[in-house]
Structure formats: structure tokens, C-alpha cells
Enzyme design. Structure first.
Site, PDB file in Angstrom:
ATOM      1  N   THR A 187       1.060  -1.094   0.129  1.00  0.00           N
ATOM      2  CA  THR A 187       0.031   0.064  -0.001  1.00  0.00           C
ATOM      3  C   THR A 187       0.979   1.224   0.041  1.00  0.00           C
ATOM      4  O   THR A 187       2.025   1.219   0.610  1.00  0.00           O
ATOM      5  CB  THR A 187      -1.038  -0.014   1.337  1.00  0.00           C
ATOM      6  OG1 THR A 187      -1.634  -1.163   1.271  1.00  0.00           O
ATOM      7  CG2 THR A 187      -1.991   1.190   1.292  1.00  0.00           C
ATOM      8  N   ILE A 216     -11.204  -7.758  -1.241  1.00  0.00           N
ATOM      9  CA  ILE A 216     -11.207  -6.055  -0.915  1.00  0.00           C
ATOM     10  C   ILE A 216     -10.364  -6.056   0.479  1.00  0.00           C
ATOM     11  O   ILE A 216     -10.808  -6.626   1.328  1.00  0.00           O
ATOM     12  CB  ILE A 216     -12.425  -5.434  -1.032  1.00  0.00           C
ATOM     13  CG1 ILE A 216     -12.940  -5.602  -2.401  1.00  0.00           C
ATOM     14  CG2 ILE A 216     -12.393  -4.047  -0.502  1.00  0.00           C
ATOM     15  CD1 ILE A 216     -14.372  -4.838  -2.573  1.00  0.00           C
ATOM     16  N   GLY A 217      -9.484  -5.139   0.411  1.00  0.00           N
ATOM     17  CA  GLY A 217      -8.798  -5.003   1.743  1.00  0.00           C
ATOM     18  C   GLY A 217      -9.412  -3.723   2.672  1.00  0.00           C
ATOM     19  O   GLY A 217     -10.514  -3.122   2.328  1.00  0.00           O
ATOM     20  N   ASP A 218      -8.364  -3.194   3.317  1.00  0.00           N
ATOM     21  CA  ASP A 218      -8.854  -1.929   4.113  1.00  0.00           C
ATOM     22  C   ASP A 218      -8.720  -0.531   3.452  1.00  0.00           C
ATOM     23  O   ASP A 218      -9.440   0.381   3.904  1.00  0.00           O
ATOM     24  CB  ASP A 218      -8.089  -1.826   5.476  1.00  0.00           C
ATOM     25  CG  ASP A 218      -6.487  -1.512   5.003  1.00  0.00           C
ATOM     26  OD1 ASP A 218      -6.224  -0.438   5.160  1.00  0.00           O
ATOM     27  OD2 ASP A 218      -6.024  -2.359   4.252  1.00  0.00           O
ATOM     28  N   THR A 237      -1.596   1.347   6.803  1.00  0.00           N
ATOM     29  CA  THR A 237      -0.946   0.260   5.668  1.00  0.00           C
ATOM     30  C   THR A 237      -0.753  -0.954   6.680  1.00  0.00           C
ATOM     31  O   THR A 237      -0.431  -0.736   7.873  1.00  0.00           O
ATOM     32  CB  THR A 237       0.313   0.723   5.075  1.00  0.00           C
ATOM     33  OG1 THR A 237       1.010  -0.345   4.566  1.00  0.00           O
ATOM     34  CG2 THR A 237       1.168   1.504   6.131  1.00  0.00           C
ATOM     35  N   GLY A 238      -0.740  -2.122   6.093  1.00  0.00           N
ATOM     36  CA  GLY A 238      -0.216  -3.283   6.800  1.00  0.00           C
ATOM     37  C   GLY A 238      -1.202  -4.494   6.685  1.00  0.00           C
ATOM     38  O   GLY A 238      -1.773  -4.624   5.502  1.00  0.00           O
ATOM     39  N   GLY A 240      -4.704  -5.764   6.126  1.00  0.00           N
ATOM     40  CA  GLY A 240      -6.104  -5.480   5.700  1.00  0.00           C
ATOM     41  C   GLY A 240      -7.053  -5.695   6.690  1.00  0.00           C
ATOM     42  O   GLY A 240      -7.844  -4.996   7.273  1.00  0.00           O
TER      43      GLY A 240
END
Lengths: 320, 300
Positions: A187, A216-218, A237-238, A240
Site C-alpha cells: 500500500t 477487498i482490503g482496508d 497500511t499493513g 488489511g
């Protein structure tokens, strides 16, 4: 109080032994993108424009997990997502499942400004991109040899990685495996505030190495990976899944508001609440404060303020 | 205090001219869902299972905007989304862009329980559904005459429909706290009438349309964009957590102060067995019940 800007190229298990040929280009990229942001502020651009500009630049750099250089799905394809938010109005835009759009963050901005919606995904988002005349390319443009290798390694290890284990040296891979089995970089993002306290945030990503199609992530979830209001702008970031559960970006602002903490205190508090090794973020406040905490081994990051201060870092630094 | 509590909703923003028969029909469905949930709670079924059970019922019935009876995209098709969250460890699952999955909430549950991720969408989600062996049907199954007619109206008025001038059914949701004090929340929807293809609303976004933690469970409905901007569901919990407000105070505060010009509603339960609903729309289809025998169905 003047303007302030902070950006990241991903938090994760960045090994301290990262060889120069992998470290230097990323540091240079951070420096370059920071320079672009600073120039934009000097040209009196609005924070929203600054954040978008910087993230576009990060997306174009193949060394970070966004746009070109995005990590690959379990099918070897790219599915990109991004999100942008304006602190003053809380208007926002998000996109997911992009496969041909060169700059996802710009599409997110168009969703925010040109549709009655906030979030468009997959084919619908791609169709909208074409309607808007945004630059699109063949998907192969986004795919780099490093990421093909990363996917191979992840599949061999049957792991979903957040990103960026060293695809080359075995011993480094083992090192990463020792540190809880996942290396977690991915990210890109940028937060910006001008001298009037107008805030903006932008985040963009290719997601998780070896992720399932459609995952889908964060990043595009307002309140999870991206959030801005009148108090602060945050880009996380990291891992999700942990950032979503922890509503990380929203919580920084909530803790400032409800507990009266400063930006640095609030950001540190929130990152502390999420499991170790999962999260990092960059944030700026309406009063020009900057915070870049992370609970991972490292986070590619950079920041600058109008009074001339600037910083580029990967691992722990005194002014975290 | 203490004991179980349950609330269900069938959407915020109701046509003030809604015919009596439709109002009664809605109340009957809400009552039926409450009864299903209450019966499960009596059998000591955990909150996370109860919310899924109840939302499945709401999805299957064509009355509200979820599963069968979902509103239509600008192309006349159905794209459904849902999310579920389990308070104790804040595990969550969400899905979007479903076109053949009979019960979206159950797929969201499977994402939470059987995948390494929290959110799957569109063809990736459909693929996962197939692999999990959930019940799949043709897209036509979800489409009702009512919604076809409404889409036509919406296109003539050239609008995406939320307000009651062109009345459209709303999202569904359920929140539960069980006897052990575990909270859970689940929300499911077809989205906005005449929406762009690929449009995602608040319902599948954790922290926006759905949220549950140790303290409470929340499910929202109304203008998706307003709910997202205000991260409405998380807001209720944050205000309880960081300001120390109780559930009723939190819901009140959030509805009053966090929606700006947006129109929305929500249902919530707390680990203490409280239940609270709030909305700034004209009406919200809802029902709630607590272990001490309290039960209420409402629209206005």
C-alpha cells in the site's frame, strides 16, 4: 502554522538486512515523491490535489505495492484499489477491482466528484474509467518480475502475504518466516494539510500477495484504511483484515476528539491497540502536526513541513 | 439489565403515504423475524448465528430491499451486498456484487469463517460461493415486479432513488446480544434503485453500515453515502467506548450530531441487554425485543 505532508510506501516486516539494491531505489522514490508534494504545496495546491499527485507518483513507481508494481492475486492477475477523502467536507471516493486503470487514485477522485456515489468496483468501475477518458493500459503493464516471484513463493509456502518478502535470498525468506510467517509491506498513501487546516488523505494498493480474486482490503473502506475529517487525515497500511476490524483510520480521529489526545498520542494509541506486526499509518492534523507510527519492523515513509523539516525513513526513528 | 436483546430493521425512509396494508405486511414480516430470533435465543443459539438466521429470513422474503426483492441497478439487474460482524473478537465478513447467491448474508458469514479475508466481491465472491456450495439461483429470481416498475419511475425522473418521493424499499439488518453478553450485527441490501453498475454502498463496509464489538452491535440503513461519511455504525461504539455514553445516549448523540444533511437510521444492542433504535428519516421499519418480555414493532 504552515502546510505539512506525510507519505508512506507500506508498513511490514521489512528486514533490517534489506540489501542496498532494494533499499536505495525505494528511498529515492520516497524522496522524489516527497519533493513532488512539497513543490505542489509551494505552488499553493489544495491538499486534495497534493495527496492525489503524490499517490499517482507512488503508483507509477514499480517498487511499491500500488499501480505498477502491485502484488498479484492467486491467479497471477492484478486487482487494484484506492480511496481519497477530503477532511473539510468528508466527501470521499473509492474504487476496487481495477485491472487496467493506470492511476487508481485518480479514478477514486472522479467517483467522488463526478458520481452520486462513493464507491465503484470491478467492471462497473472499469466502465466508468473509460467513460471518463482516464488512462487505461493492458494489465500486463502493472505486473513486475519481482511480483511474479513473490506470488510463486507465497504459493509454494501456501501463504497469503501482505507483500514483499525478499524474492531472492533463501535466508532472508526464512528470516521473514521467523517473524510470524508473514512479511507485511504494501500500500501507498499520502496525507496533507495546508496552512488553513484543510486536510486530505489518499491511499492506493494492489492488496495482498496471492489474495483470492475479488478480495477487498482496508484501503477503500472509509474509516478503516483511509479517513479524514476536520481534525486529521489518516492513511493506514499493513494487514488489511486487522485494519478493518480495528477501524484504524477513523479511530485516530475519534480518540483525538473524544479523549482530547494530540495527533501523535492518538495515532500511537490506535496502532498500539492493533495486533503487533500488522499496522502502520501516516497522519497529519489540522494544526500541522505529523505522526507516522507503526507496530511492524518498518514502514517506508517520508514527511515534510513548511518550516523546512523533512524526514525519510524505513525503520525506527526518534521522531516516529 | 442483562439478558438477551434483539432488533431488526427493514429500512429507513418510508413513504408517509404507504398504504395501510403494506404497513401491516411489513409489521407481520418484522414480527415473524423477531419470533425466529427469539426462538433461537431461547435455544441458547449464539448471537452471531441468530443475526444470520434472521437476515436470511429477511432476504428470502421479497418485501424488503435485500435478496429477493432487491432494488435494481441502472441495467435492471440485481447486485447484492451484505456484511456480518461478531462482537467478541470483532471478526467480520462482507460481500458485494452478488448476482446469483440466494442468501448474501450467509456468504458473508462464510467469508468470515472460511476464507483468509474479510471482504470478497463480484466474480471473485461468486466463485467463492460456488466452491462453498451455497445455493445459487438465476438473477431473475431476485427481481420483483414492484422493483421493475420502480426502476422505470426512477429512470423517468432521472434519479437514483432514496427519498420517499419515489418510495423504494430499504436495506435489512439485525443486531443481537445473547445471554452471554455477546453482540453481533448483520446487514444486507440490494443497494440504491437505479444505481450505477459496480456501486458499493455502506452495508458491506465494516464500521459504516455494520459494526459489532465487545460493547455493542449496530446495523444502519438509509443514505449509503451519508452513512459512509459518518462511519455511522462505528460511531455509536466509539462514543460509548471513548466518551462513556450508554447505548441510548450514544445512538441519540450520533443520529443528532453525526449525519449533517444525511438521512439514516440504525438499530443497536449493548452487551448489557439494552436495545436502541434511532433515525432522522421519516420512519424506519423496525422491531425489537428483550428477554424481560418487552417487544415493539414500529414504522414511524
Amino acid at each position: 502554522m504552515g502546510w505539512a505532508i506525510a507519505l508512506h510506501g507500506g508498513a511490514g516486516d521489512i528486514p533490517l538486512s534489506l540489501p542496498p539494491e532494494r533499499r536505495l531505489p525505494r528511498e529515492a522514490a520516497l524522496r522524489h515523491c516527497l519533493g513532488i508534494g512539497i513543490a505542489a504545496f509551494k505552488a499553493h495546491k489544495h491538499p486534495l490535489d497534493v495527496a492525489e499527485l503524490v499517490v499517482r507518483e507512488l503508483e507509477n513507481h514499480p517498487n511499491f505495492n500500488a499501480g505498477r508494481g502491485s502484488v498479484l492475486t492467486n491467479s497471477g492477475t492484478v486487482e487494484m484499489e484506492a480511496c481519497i477523502m477530503d477532511g473539510k467536507t468528508k466527501k470521499c471516493g473509492a474504487v476496487s477491482g481495477l485491472t487496467t486503470v493506470v492511476n487508481a487514485i485518480s479514478l477514486a477522485r472522479l467517483v467522488m466528484e463526478k458520481t452520486p456515489h462513493i464507491y465503484l468496483a470491478f467492471e462497473g468501475a472499469e466502465a466508468f474509467a473509460r467513460e471518463q477518458g482516464l488512462e487505461t493500459v493492458d494489465s500486463s503493464y502493472f505486473i513486475t518480475p519481482e511480483n511474479i516471484e513473490r506470488l510463486k513463493q507465497a504459493q509454494e509456502a501456501h501463504r497469503v502475504q501482505i507483500d514483499y518478502t525478499q524474492p531472492v535470498q533463501k535466508e532472508v525468506k526464512n528470516g521473514a518466516a521467523n517473524a510470524d510467517g508473514d512479511s507485511q509491506i504494501g500500500t501507498v498513501g499520502c496525507v496533507a494539510v495546508d496552512s488553513e487546516g484543510n486536510l486530505a488523505t489518499a491511499t492506493s494498493t494492489g492488496g495482498l500477495v496471492n489474495k483470492m480474486l475479488g478480495r477487498i482490503g482496508d484501503t477503500p473502506i472509509i474509516g478503516a484504511g483511509t479517513y479524514a475529517n476536520h481534525l486529521c487525515a489518516v492513511s493506514a497500511t499493513g494487514r488489511g483484515e486487522a485494519i478493518i476490524r480495528g477501524t484504524v483510520a477513523r479511530d485516530v480521529a475519534a480518540v483525538m476528539e473524544f479523549k482530547g489526545l494530540s495527533l501523535k498520542e492518538a495515532a500511537a494509541y490506535v496502532v498500539d491497540q492493533v495486533p503487533r506486526g500488522t499496522t502502520g499509518l501516516v497522519a497529519v492534523s489540522s494544526t500541522g502536526e505529523v505522526a507516522m507510527p507503526f507496530n511492524t519492523t518498518g514502514m517506508f515513509r517520508a514527511c515534510a513541513t513548511e518550516d523546512g523539516y523533512s524526514e525519510i525513513a524505513i525503520w525506527d526513528s526518534p521522531s516516529k | 439489565m442483562g439478558g438477551w436483546a434483539i432488533a431488526v430493521h427493514g429500512g429507513a425512509g418510508v413513504d408517509p403515504n404507504l398504504p395501510k396494508e403494506r404497513q401491516e405486511e411489513a409489521k407481520r414480516l418484522l414480527r415473524r423475524c423477531l419470533d425466529i430470533g427469539i426462538s433461537a435465543l431461547h435455544s441458547n443459539i449464539p448471537a452471531i448465528d441468530v443475526v444470520e438466521l434472521v437476515v436470511r429470513e429477511l432476504e428470502t422474503d421479497p418485501l424488503f430491499n435485500s435478496g429477493r426483492g432487491s432494488v435494481l441497478t441502472e441495467n435492471g439487474t440485481v447486485e447484492m451486498e451484505a456484511s456480518i460482524m461478531d462482537g467478541p473478537k470483532r471478526r467480520c465478513g462482507a460481500v458485494s456484487g452478488l448476482t446469483t447467491v440466494k442468501n448474501p448474508i450467509s456468504l458473508a458469514r462464510l467469508v468470515m469463517d472460511k476464507s483468509p479475508h474479510s471482504y470478497l466481491a463480484f466474480s471473485g465472491a461468486e466463485e467463492f460461493a460456488e466452491k462453498q456450495g451455497v445455493e445459487l439461483v438465476d438473477n431473475e429470481y431476485f427481481i420483483t415486479e414492484n422493483n421493475v416498475a420502480m426502476l422505470k419511475l426512477a429512470k423517468e425522473a432521472n434519479s437514483i432513488v432514496f427519498d420517499y418521493r419515489i418510495p423504494a424499499p430499504g436495506t435489512v439488518g439485525c443486531v443481537v446480544v445473547d445471554k452471554e453478553g455477546r453482540c453481533a450485527a448483520a446487514t444486507s441490501t440490494g443497494g440504491l434503485m437505479n444505481k450505477m453498475r459496480g456501486r458499493i454502498g455502506d452495508s458491506p463496509l465494516i464500521g459504516c453500515g455494520t459494526y459489532a464489538c465487545e460493547l455493542c452491535g449496530v446495523s444502519c440503513t438509509g443514505e449509503g453515502e451519508a452513512i459512509i461519511r459518518s462511519t455511522l455504525a462505528r460511531e455509536v461504539a466509539a462514543v460509548m467506548e471513548y466518551k462513556g455514553l450508554n447505548l441510548h445516549e450514544a445512538v441519540d448523540f450520533v443520529i443528532r450530531n453525526r449525519l449533517d444533511e444525511g438521512k439514516a437510521g440504525l438499530i443497536s444492542v449493548s452487551k448489557k441487554g439494552e436495545v436502541a433504535c434511532g433515525f432522522n428519516t421519516t420512519g424506519m421499519f423496525r422491531g425489537c425485543a428483550t428477554e424481560d418480555g418487552f417487544m415493539e414493532l414500529g414504522i414511524w
